[in-house]
Design an enzyme around this catalytic site. Sequence first.
Site, mmCIF file in Angstrom:
data_model
loop_
_atom_site.group_PDB
_atom_site.id
_atom_site.type_symbol
_atom_site.label_atom_id
_atom_site.label_comp_id
_atom_site.label_asym_id
_atom_site.label_seq_id
_atom_site.Cartn_x
_atom_site.Cartn_y
_atom_site.Cartn_z
ATOM 1 N N CYS A 66 0.795 -1.206 0.064
ATOM 2 C CA CYS A 66 0.094 -0.003 -0.058
ATOM 3 C C CYS A 66 0.970 1.307 -0.038
ATOM 4 O O CYS A 66 2.184 1.096 0.335
ATOM 5 C CB CYS A 66 -0.734 0.004 1.262
ATOM 6 S SG CYS A 66 -1.579 -1.658 1.593
ATOM 7 N N ARG A 108 1.474 1.257 -5.957
ATOM 8 C CA ARG A 108 1.766 0.382 -4.856
ATOM 9 C C ARG A 108 0.550 -0.346 -4.453
ATOM 10 O O ARG A 108 0.407 -1.542 -3.782
ATOM 11 C CB ARG A 108 2.213 1.088 -3.532
ATOM 12 C CG ARG A 108 3.592 1.957 -3.624
ATOM 13 C CD ARG A 108 3.811 2.525 -2.462
ATOM 14 N NE ARG A 108 4.311 1.802 -1.525
ATOM 15 C CZ ARG A 108 5.284 1.306 -1.606
ATOM 16 N NH1 ARG A 108 6.461 1.801 -2.322
ATOM 17 N NH2 ARG A 108 5.597 0.523 -0.318
ATOM 18 N N TRP A 160 -3.548 -1.857 -1.455
ATOM 19 C CA TRP A 160 -3.713 -3.440 -1.937
ATOM 20 C C TRP A 160 -4.022 -4.353 -1.124
ATOM 21 O O TRP A 160 -3.369 -4.697 -0.085
ATOM 22 C CB TRP A 160 -2.240 -3.458 -2.352
ATOM 23 C CG TRP A 160 -2.156 -4.707 -3.412
ATOM 24 C CD1 TRP A 160 -2.423 -4.678 -4.536
ATOM 25 C CD2 TRP A 160 -1.715 -5.942 -3.077
ATOM 26 N NE1 TRP A 160 -2.335 -6.159 -5.340
ATOM 27 C CE2 TRP A 160 -1.906 -6.912 -4.111
ATOM 28 C CE3 TRP A 160 -1.699 -6.695 -1.962
ATOM 29 C CZ2 TRP A 160 -1.481 -8.418 -4.076
ATOM 30 C CZ3 TRP A 160 -1.340 -8.156 -1.891
ATOM 31 C CH2 TRP A 160 -1.437 -8.810 -2.852
ATOM 32 N N ASN A 170 1.111 0.313 6.075
ATOM 33 C CA ASN A 170 1.415 -0.361 4.875
ATOM 34 C C ASN A 170 2.233 -1.566 5.595
ATOM 35 O O ASN A 170 2.925 -1.281 6.587
ATOM 36 C CB ASN A 170 2.473 0.295 3.788
ATOM 37 C CG ASN A 170 2.833 -0.622 3.141
ATOM 38 O OD1 ASN A 170 2.238 -1.664 2.613
ATOM 39 N ND2 ASN A 170 4.098 -0.275 2.675
ATOM 40 N N GLY A 171 1.625 -2.976 5.142
ATOM 41 C CA GLY A 171 2.364 -4.134 6.034
ATOM 42 C C GLY A 171 1.224 -5.034 6.390
ATOM 43 O O GLY A 171 0.070 -4.867 6.001
ATOM 44 N N GLU A 176 10.325 -13.540 -19.319
ATOM 45 C CA GLU A 176 9.882 -12.136 -19.335
ATOM 46 C C GLU A 176 8.808 -11.889 -20.327
ATOM 47 O O GLU A 176 7.738 -11.072 -19.999
ATOM 48 C CB GLU A 176 11.183 -11.384 -19.444
ATOM 49 C CG GLU A 176 10.886 -9.891 -19.051
ATOM 50 C CD GLU A 176 10.312 -9.643 -17.574
ATOM 51 O OE1 GLU A 176 10.185 -10.348 -16.891
ATOM 52 O OE2 GLU A 176 9.899 -8.510 -17.668
ATOM 53 N N LYS A 189 5.154 -10.214 -19.668
ATOM 54 C CA LYS A 189 4.653 -8.939 -19.805
ATOM 55 C C LYS A 189 3.378 -9.067 -20.515
ATOM 56 O O LYS A 189 2.477 -8.253 -20.268
ATOM 57 C CB LYS A 189 5.757 -8.350 -20.861
ATOM 58 C CG LYS A 189 7.097 -7.913 -20.394
ATOM 59 C CD LYS A 189 6.748 -6.528 -19.665
ATOM 60 C CE LYS A 189 6.770 -6.747 -18.335
ATOM 61 N NZ LYS A 189 7.697 -7.002 -17.261
ATOM 62 N N GLU A 245 0.733 -9.929 -17.441
ATOM 63 C CA GLU A 245 0.464 -8.714 -16.553
ATOM 64 C C GLU A 245 -0.300 -7.659 -17.165
ATOM 65 O O GLU A 245 -1.175 -6.945 -16.664
ATOM 66 C CB GLU A 245 2.001 -8.076 -16.067
ATOM 67 C CG GLU A 245 2.722 -8.838 -15.433
ATOM 68 C CD GLU A 245 4.072 -8.180 -15.054
ATOM 69 O OE1 GLU A 245 4.342 -7.925 -13.888
ATOM 70 O OE2 GLU A 245 4.585 -7.908 -16.063
ATOM 71 N N HIS A 302 6.482 -32.746 -23.755
ATOM 72 C CA HIS A 302 6.283 -33.549 -22.493
ATOM 73 C C HIS A 302 4.915 -32.970 -21.950
ATOM 74 O O HIS A 302 4.794 -33.063 -20.555
ATOM 75 C CB HIS A 302 7.431 -33.429 -21.672
ATOM 76 C CG HIS A 302 8.664 -33.951 -22.077
ATOM 77 N ND1 HIS A 302 8.643 -35.329 -22.378
ATOM 78 C CD2 HIS A 302 9.823 -33.499 -22.929
ATOM 79 C CE1 HIS A 302 10.048 -35.392 -22.946
ATOM 80 N NE2 HIS A 302 10.599 -34.378 -23.189
ATOM 81 N N LYS A 340 3.586 -2.635 -7.816
ATOM 82 C CA LYS A 340 4.827 -2.562 -8.174
ATOM 83 C C LYS A 340 5.872 -3.184 -7.098
ATOM 84 O O LYS A 340 6.987 -3.580 -7.267
ATOM 85 C CB LYS A 340 5.274 -1.124 -8.600
ATOM 86 C CG LYS A 340 6.519 -1.095 -9.161
ATOM 87 C CD LYS A 340 6.672 -0.061 -10.236
ATOM 88 C CE LYS A 340 7.895 -0.006 -10.882
ATOM 89 N NZ LYS A 340 7.944 -1.061 -11.826
HETATM 90 C C1 G6P Z 1 6.193 -6.679 -8.595
HETATM 91 C C2 G6P Z 1 6.257 -6.245 -9.882
HETATM 92 C C3 G6P Z 1 7.191 -6.735 -10.873
HETATM 93 C C4 G6P Z 1 8.569 -6.808 -10.376
HETATM 94 C C5 G6P Z 1 8.366 -7.689 -8.950
HETATM 95 C C6 G6P Z 1 9.703 -7.812 -7.974
HETATM 96 O O1 G6P Z 1 5.727 -8.233 -8.754
HETATM 97 O O2 G6P Z 1 4.979 -6.036 -10.690
HETATM 98 O O3 G6P Z 1 7.395 -6.034 -12.050
HETATM 99 O O4 G6P Z 1 9.457 -7.709 -11.134
HETATM 100 O O5 G6P Z 1 7.396 -7.262 -8.196
HETATM 101 O O6 G6P Z 1 9.950 -6.348 -7.733
HETATM 102 P P1 G6P Z 1 11.499 -5.837 -7.456
HETATM 103 O O7 G6P Z 1 11.269 -4.229 -7.175
HETATM 104 O O8 G6P Z 1 11.946 -6.543 -6.203
HETATM 105 O O9 G6P Z 1 12.277 -5.853 -8.598
#
Ligand code: G6P
Length: 610
Positions: free
Chosen positions: A2, A27, A74, A100-101, A482, A486, A489, A505, A605
């Site tokens: 959050c 966040r 969140w 937050n936490g 990755e 993308k 997400e 498999h 994020k």
């Molecule tokens: C979240 C974000 C991702 C990121 C991951 C790890 O899931 O949406 O984009 O790769 O956290 O975050 P960090 O800040 O540790 O790279």
Amino acid sequence: MCGIVGYVGKRDVIPVLLGGLQKLEYRGYDSAGIAYIQNDKMHIVKSKGRLTNLEKKLGDVVAENTIGIGHTRWATHGEPSDVNAHPHTDAAGDLAIVHNGIIENFAKLKTWLQAKGIHFISDTDTEVVAHLINYFDEGDLKTAVMRAIKMLEGSYALGVMSIKEPHRIIAARKDSPLVIGLGKGENLIASDFPALLEYTKDVYLLDDGEIAVITEKDVEVYDSYGNHIEKEHFTIDWDVAQAEKGGWEHFMIKEIHEQPTAMHDTLMARMRDGKIDLSEINITEELIKGIRGIHIVACGSAYHAGILGKYVIENIARIPVNVDVASEFRYRMPSPLLSKEDLFIVISQSGETADTIAALREAQSKGAKVIAITNVKGSTISREADFTMHTQAGMEIAVATSKGYLTQVLCLYMIAAEIGRMRGSLDDADYIDFIENLKKIPSLLEQILRDKEKIQQLASQRFMDVNEFFIGRGADYALMMEGSLKLKELSYIHSETYAAGELKHGPIALIEQNTLVMVLATQTVLMEKLISNIREVKARGAFVVAMTQQRNVETVEKEADMVLPLPDIDDLFAPILAAVPYQLYGYYTAVFKGCDVDKPRNLAKSVTVE
Ligand code: G6P
């Protein structure tokens, strides 16, 4: 996850809080709320959904020369709703808090408080903290907060205010980020820098266990025993323009286009006299000669960067690399296997990911010296690691990472080159050649970004897909993890990554007529094998879109339904280039589908909870 913000000063507190929350929305964004004091009364306004709902509810209310706290949520405990949104209050509504936490022992505390006749209205863990502080409040809010947090297990960044002390905010943190912005005649608190930049670049970085008392003129910081401590100022080296879209439709596309600069800056930050210099992060001949293996631990895209790093380091430096998801590493039973002869690297764009921080601490407790690759100076990971290699990506706002990921990959390539050189597996000529290839990357990325029509066209044809596959071999497979993430997400299309040789498999059972299979084909030695895999899926009706260097287009064209050309570059470096078209593909697919690209559903994020 959050976002919290707080303000004490002369300005109208409403736009300050809303502006701060807007900058922190990455966040969490399922509900938001603010509390402010006016006419000796605590005013609380909260709303489920995006910040705009809260703005509408607030209308044109003005509250100058006062204090306020705000929160963007969140959800962890309790669904997103007006009631569960923060701030939470004591029964009388005189004391308000944002958090937050996660309070892990909240159920026990709740039962304890309920037995004292306290009535709860929300499902959150946070409400417990509000009642607890009020329970201990005997006339000094700071003391009450100190007593309450002693009873908490879990993580918290807290902003607390009360009408009994209407000129100050109390802030506290443990395992969740919190910074204090030091203005002139005004002070702020926030979960992260972007919320402060409009007002100040001078901050205190609160450490675990510390408590701060914030007034208009002053900020005082205390340790967990209540002793006053002198904090050092930290100056943020980002500027406010980085937190703006600057004419782009979304932060995501802006940040994708910032990658040539980010890659250039990240490389140049470590180049000295034509060579890569990693002595600052302790990658020295003496250290490297003694190590037996490398552990890389991270989450999300940073984990994917680690997997690509594994392929490159093992190829170039001939040393085994073990890559682990942080949430798995930290709970390996009975404990993670780590030897003092291993090099330990954590990767995190934000530097605040809870599981990555825990993995770092676990490794340190076992005697390892930890190298961190992170983008945020002053973040918890950058402060706690023994050595930090900062990516120079600048502020990243879109929830799905782009430049954060690619600059992490670049750091791992640099580490591979240095270890390879020191161990003698990369001779002088190859080392110089390696650096030359890295230097070419920014301009080749610019070229890819100029020629993006084919990707846009593909996205416009496939945005209604429900299922796609991303396959490759070797380093290409690592990159496809990755690429697939993308798409998932950003556009919510289900996509699977598979090592091309593994497809048969099981997952090949899911290939139907017209299923899109994205193939990355940049590794010459694996090309024959990969072509066999293309034929296997084509025989089952797949529509194959392959990406390869220009020099291979003719070969691949015979096999695939569509070829996306990459500029020519040595095989080892081609996956770096390939990251960008897949980012663009995810982005445009999401745009065609009408998704909220910068804030995809359910994501955040900065993942500051386990
Ligand atoms: C979240 C974000 C991702 C990121 C991951 C790890 O899931 O949406 O984009 O790769 O956290 O975050 P960090 O800040 O540790 O790279």
